[in-house]
Design an enzyme around this catalytic site. Sequence first.
Site, PDB file in Angstrom:
ATOM      1  N   LEU A  75       0.626  -0.594   0.348  1.00 17.26           N
ATOM      2  CA  LEU A  75      -0.209   0.035   0.178  1.00 17.26           C
ATOM      3  C   LEU A  75       0.719   1.307  -0.295  1.00 17.26           C
ATOM      4  O   LEU A  75       1.457   1.616   1.093  1.00 17.26           O
ATOM      5  CB  LEU A  75      -1.249  -0.298   1.329  1.00 17.26           C
TER       6      LEU A  75
ATOM      7  N   SER B  21      -6.529  -8.429  11.081  1.00 13.79           N
ATOM      8  CA  SER B  21      -6.784  -9.969  10.892  1.00 13.79           C
ATOM      9  C   SER B  21      -7.804 -10.556  11.522  1.00 13.79           C
ATOM     10  O   SER B  21      -8.077 -10.488  12.068  1.00 13.79           O
ATOM     11  CB  SER B  21      -5.869 -10.615  12.099  1.00 13.79           C
TER      12      SER B  21
ATOM     13  N   LYS C  67      -1.460 -14.997   5.760  1.00 10.76           N
ATOM     14  CA  LYS C  67      -0.620 -13.647   4.925  1.00 10.76           C
ATOM     15  C   LYS C  67      -0.670 -12.571   5.934  1.00 10.76           C
ATOM     16  O   LYS C  67       0.005 -11.489   5.131  1.00 10.76           O
ATOM     17  CB  LYS C  67      -1.739 -13.433   3.630  1.00 10.76           C
TER      18      LYS C  67
ATOM     19  N   GLY D 153       7.271  -1.789   6.264  1.00 14.24           N
ATOM     20  CA  GLY D 153       7.877  -0.965   5.075  1.00 14.24           C
ATOM     21  C   GLY D 153       7.082   0.776   5.350  1.00 14.24           C
ATOM     22  O   GLY D 153       7.070   1.690   4.981  1.00 14.24           O
TER      23      GLY D 153
ATOM     24  N   LYS E 155       8.220   2.812   8.259  1.00 16.97           N
ATOM     25  CA  LYS E 155       9.257   3.237   7.550  1.00 16.97           C
ATOM     26  C   LYS E 155       9.392   3.624   6.993  1.00 16.97           C
ATOM     27  O   LYS E 155      10.580   5.278   6.757  1.00 16.97           O
ATOM     28  CB  LYS E 155      10.401   2.062   6.884  1.00 16.97           C
TER      29      LYS E 155
ATOM     30  N   TYR F   8      -3.684 -18.594  13.175  1.00 19.34           N
ATOM     31  CA  TYR F   8      -3.306 -16.740  13.497  1.00 19.34           C
ATOM     32  C   TYR F   8      -2.178 -16.605  14.511  1.00 19.34           C
ATOM     33  O   TYR F   8      -1.670 -15.776  14.081  1.00 19.34           O
ATOM     34  CB  TYR F   8      -4.829 -17.496  14.328  1.00 19.34           C
TER      35      TYR F   8
ATOM     36  N   LYS G  38       1.260 -14.863  14.105  1.00 22.40           N
ATOM     37  CA  LYS G  38       1.127 -13.438  15.377  1.00 22.40           C
ATOM     38  C   LYS G  38       2.521 -13.224  15.762  1.00 22.40           C
ATOM     39  O   LYS G  38       3.310 -12.567  16.115  1.00 22.40           O
ATOM     40  CB  LYS G  38       0.093 -13.652  16.235  1.00 22.40           C
TER      41      LYS G  38
HETATM   42  P1  NAD Z   1     -11.971  -8.101  13.775  1.00 21.14           P
HETATM   43  O1  NAD Z   1     -12.519  -9.373  13.157  1.00 21.14           O
HETATM   44  O2  NAD Z   1     -13.797  -7.407  13.905  1.00 21.14           O
HETATM   45  O3  NAD Z   1     -11.717  -6.898  13.035  1.00 21.14           O
HETATM   46  C1  NAD Z   1     -10.342  -7.541  12.207  1.00 21.14           C
HETATM   47  C2  NAD Z   1     -10.700  -6.211  10.444  1.00 21.14           C
HETATM   48  O4  NAD Z   1      -9.510  -6.380   9.684  1.00 21.14           O
HETATM   49  C3  NAD Z   1     -12.011  -6.491  10.314  1.00 21.14           C
HETATM   50  O5  NAD Z   1     -12.514  -5.575  10.066  1.00 21.14           O
HETATM   51  C4  NAD Z   1     -10.855  -6.842   8.863  1.00 21.14           C
HETATM   52  O6  NAD Z   1     -12.122  -7.017   7.866  1.00 21.14           O
HETATM   53  C5  NAD Z   1      -9.717  -6.571   8.756  1.00 21.14           C
HETATM   54  N1  NAD Z   1      -9.434  -7.136   7.999  1.00 21.14           N
HETATM   55  C6  NAD Z   1      -8.504  -8.799   7.745  1.00 21.14           C
HETATM   56  N2  NAD Z   1      -7.542  -9.002   7.209  1.00 21.14           N
HETATM   57  C7  NAD Z   1      -7.556  -7.613   5.917  1.00 21.14           C
HETATM   58  C8  NAD Z   1      -6.924  -7.315   5.404  1.00 21.14           C
HETATM   59  N3  NAD Z   1      -5.808  -8.099   4.937  1.00 21.14           N
HETATM   60  N4  NAD Z   1      -6.853  -6.183   5.097  1.00 21.14           N
HETATM   61  C9  NAD Z   1      -7.813  -5.657   5.326  1.00 21.14           C
HETATM   62  N5  NAD Z   1      -8.430  -5.363   6.744  1.00 21.14           N
HETATM   63  C10 NAD Z   1      -8.070  -6.662   6.783  1.00 21.14           C
HETATM   64  O7  NAD Z   1     -11.515  -8.736  15.195  1.00 21.14           O
HETATM   65  P2  NAD Z   1     -11.106  -7.442  16.596  1.00 21.14           P
HETATM   66  O8  NAD Z   1     -11.573  -8.261  17.482  1.00 21.14           O
HETATM   67  O9  NAD Z   1     -11.382  -6.146  15.989  1.00 21.14           O
HETATM   68  O10 NAD Z   1      -9.488  -7.368  16.324  1.00 21.14           O
HETATM   69  C11 NAD Z   1      -8.270  -6.938  15.819  1.00 21.14           C
HETATM   70  C12 NAD Z   1      -7.506  -7.186  16.040  1.00 21.14           C
HETATM   71  O11 NAD Z   1      -7.010  -7.156  17.297  1.00 21.14           O
HETATM   72  C13 NAD Z   1      -6.627  -7.878  15.484  1.00 21.14           C
HETATM   73  O12 NAD Z   1      -5.616  -7.774  14.641  1.00 21.14           O
HETATM   74  C14 NAD Z   1      -6.789  -9.869  16.319  1.00 21.14           C
HETATM   75  O13 NAD Z   1      -5.734  -9.631  16.178  1.00 21.14           O
HETATM   76  C15 NAD Z   1      -6.494  -8.217  17.383  1.00 21.14           C
HETATM   77  N6  NAD Z   1      -6.741  -8.988  19.065  1.00 21.14           N
HETATM   78  C16 NAD Z   1      -7.722  -9.382  19.330  1.00 21.14           C
HETATM   79  C17 NAD Z   1      -8.641 -10.001  20.274  1.00 21.14           C
HETATM   80  C18 NAD Z   1     -10.193  -9.889  21.380  1.00 21.14           C
HETATM   81  O14 NAD Z   1     -10.266 -10.474  21.936  1.00 21.14           O
HETATM   82  N7  NAD Z   1     -10.803  -9.233  20.551  1.00 21.14           N
HETATM   83  C19 NAD Z   1      -7.687 -10.660  20.762  1.00 21.14           C
HETATM   84  C20 NAD Z   1      -6.284 -10.885  20.973  1.00 21.14           C
HETATM   85  C21 NAD Z   1      -6.033  -9.921  19.694  1.00 21.14           C
END
Ligand code: NAD
Length: 311
Positions: free
Chosen positions: A61, A75, A91, A102, A105, A145, A149
């Site tokens: 991007l 994710s 991915k 990137g 940076k 997952y 991470k």
């Molecule tokens: P969520 O699924 O509601 O939100 C994730 C968002 O990322 C979604 O809107 C999805 O469309 C977007 N996304 C996924 N892959 C993408 C890509 N390749 N390009 C662009 N957008 C992409 O989940 P969340 O609970 O809001 O989690 C958000 C982040 O926090 C994640 O990285 C998750 O691993 C981390 N996390 C959340 C929790 C939790 O309890 N909610 C705990 C640990 C870590």
Amino acid sequence: MRTLITGGAGFIGSHLCERFLREGHEVVAVDNMITGDLANLDGFRTNPKFRFVGHDVSNPLKVKDKIDIVLHFASPASPVDYLDHPIPTLKVGSLGTHNMLGLAKAHGAKFLLASTSEVYGDPLEHPQKESYWGNVNPIGIRGVYDEAKRFAESITMAYHRVHGVDTRIIRIFNTYGEKMRLNDGRVLPNFMYQALMGQPLTVYGDGKQTRSFQYVSDLVEGIWRLLQKDYHEPVNLGNPAEITILEFAEEIRALAGGNSRIEFRPLPQDDPKVRQPDIARARALLGWEPVVGRAEGLKRTMDFFRKKLGK
Ligand code: NAD
Ligand code: UDP
């Protein structure tokens, strides 16, 4: 200040958009909507300081406007979602994190990685401190997952050490609140939906496994504070109040005021048996600790789901 938030249309990402807009930042949300919901942007979609970009961050991007902070939250996060999308999950944790590092940076921006308590796997140390290296099955179904991470943490530290990128890593423990997707398959939306609809509450295994649930505004505050500190090692952000899943089901059923029965279902493979954050590091470094207890947080979240369901 201009902050770019990947996963900005997701549950946590959209709360971050709201907070950073409130702090006066310009916010660019980047999301490919794999698990997001555009309705999460409703409260600020028309704010002139907000911009939405539809893009899969596993592809590079380029952004013309100067970016000051990158918050990498893209994710799938629910086990059901990442089991449905194992390769996009791998991915976005690997290629997506590389691309966003990137970008940070190139712009000289701060970079914050949303990592997870899942890096501890099915933990043999309890509660989990940041110094614990974890117990992860790399080839199990959750490995897509967890390992993504873990790789994301490694490449973040490498960009910090090699390129001097100003990075942060947070390990988020189970977080809940308004704007979760009702059907994302995580325990809280499942139980709330079932309890409000008078359906049986599906407890996996014997329900003796534990989790520790954090309300979303506490997480957002921790993130905000960490960005002001010059600290690059991982920081746990979670609420140490631990509960068994069976007790959690009973709590939610009582809150809904219904009389759903509890139905036991098989425990998914590699489901962690216990989980509780040790938050000594966040306490000392950030003067932070959770302030919204489960009773209040669950009530607010249940009100949100009640409105959605017209209950
Ligand atoms: P969520 O699924 O509601 O939100 C994730 C968002 O990322 C979604 O809107 C999805 O469309 C977007 N996304 C996924 N892959 C993408 C890509 N390749 N390009 C662009 N957008 C992409 O989940 P969340 O609970 O809001 O989690 C958000 C982040 O926090 C994640 O990285 C998750 O691993 C981390 N996390 C959340 C929790 C939790 O309890 N909610 C705990 C640990 C870590
Ligand atoms: N769980 C459950 N019933 C459900 C959904 C989940 O008993 O309908 C359990 C799941 O097996 C796990 C815990 O609740 O032990 C938390 O699951 P979740 O999917 O929310 O996230 P995890 O913490 O496992 O990543």
